[in-house]
Structure formats: structure tokens, C-alpha cells
Motif scaffolding. Structure first.
Motif: not given
Length: 164
Positions: A105-106, A113-116, A119-120
Motif C-alpha cells: 500500500a505504501g 504521490l511521486a510528483e507531490q 506528500a512523498s
């Protein structure tokens, strides 16, 4: 280069944390140690949410790594203590399944979320916070049957005195 160094720093922290943990004698129950180590694991991830420079992140990631081995060791000991007789293998399988589902899940969430970047960066702490919340919610169930919390003493049974 950092894609190899950061996991290596995490693993080095885990190795060193395991060495320190294994050399000590602990007075608390495995369940208590599990909760404390999980809280420390969460705290170790928090500095990374500030998005430090790459080399500072490399050093910082060793801190939660130091508590990973403790969390895993305490999780196995707690599972062993709670598993009914003859069901230990099944209990370990559930523990391994839970870890695998959390990792999956992570990883899926990290991909989304790779581009945020904020959040990442906060994702490992969020995962650790979720795990700690589950442990805290289940705290009463983490005691083996017959275990009495500290501070409570048995009353002597009336009419049953041991004679010499």
C-alpha cells in the motif's frame, strides 16, 4: 547515486539498532517495547518530512532504520506470546501478511504521490503513524492471557493459607 545510498543508510541504521537492542536486557513487556519502538520509528521519520538536502536525508534516514529491527523483533515476540498453542505458524503468517500489505500500500501510494514532494516526504511518517495508531488501539489485546498490568496485586485467597 542516492537511490542506493539512502537505502544503505537505512539498512545500516537497522543493523546498528539491532545490535544495540540485542545487547540490552529489557524490563518492559515485548508489547510495551513494540509500542515504544513504533513511536520512535515514527519520530525518526518526521525530520524527512522537512525535505532536507540529499546528504542530510541520507544521514537522517539511519534514525528510523535503527528502530526498524526493534519493531520487527518485538512484533515477532509479541505475536509468539499471543498465539494460541499450535497456532504460532499461522500467527506469524498473519504478521508477515500485514507487513507485506503495508509495504504494498505504501509503495502504491508513493507512486501516486511521486510528483507531490511534500506528500512523498511525509508518506513514511504517515505509514508509521498509522501502524502506531493500530497498536495503541489494540494495546489491551496485546497482553497474553492471565497477564496483570503493573500496579495491581492479587488479594490473598481467604481460607487457603500455605502451611509449612
Amino acid at each position: 547515486m542516492l537511490s542506493g545510498i539512502i537505502p544503505a543508510a537505512f539498512s545500516t541504521g537497522s543493523f546498528l539498532g539491532g545490535l544495540v537492542y540485542g545487547r540490552r536486557t529489557w524490563s518492559r513487556t515485548a508489547a510495551d517495547r513494540l509500542i515504544i519502538a513504533s513511536a520512535a520509528f515514527l519520530a525518526g521519520w518526521l525530520p524527512l518530512a522537512t525535505q532536507p538536502a540529499p546528504f542530510a536525508a541520507t544521514a537522517a534516514v539511519a534514525v528510523p532504520g535503527a528502530f526498524l529491527t526493534v519493531v520487527v523483533a518485538c512484533a515477532y515476540v509479541t505475536t509468539d506470546a499471543l498465539a494460541p498453542a499450535g497456532r504460532t505458524s499461522e500467527a506469524y503468517a498473519w504478521l508477515i501478511l500485514s507487513v507485506g500489505v503495508g509495504q504494498s500500500a505504501g509503495t502504491a501510494l508513493a507512486g501516486r504521490l511521486a510528483e507531490q514532494t511534500l506528500a512523498s516526504a511525509a508518506l513514511p511518517a504517515a505509514g508509521a503513524a498509522f501502524a502506531l495508531a493500530v497498536l495503541l488501539a489494540a494495546r489491551r489485546q496485546l497482553r497474553p492471557a492471565g497477564h496483570r498490568p503493573r500496579g495491581r496485586h492479587r488479594r490473598p485467597l481467604r481460607g487457603r493459607h500455605k502451611t509449612s
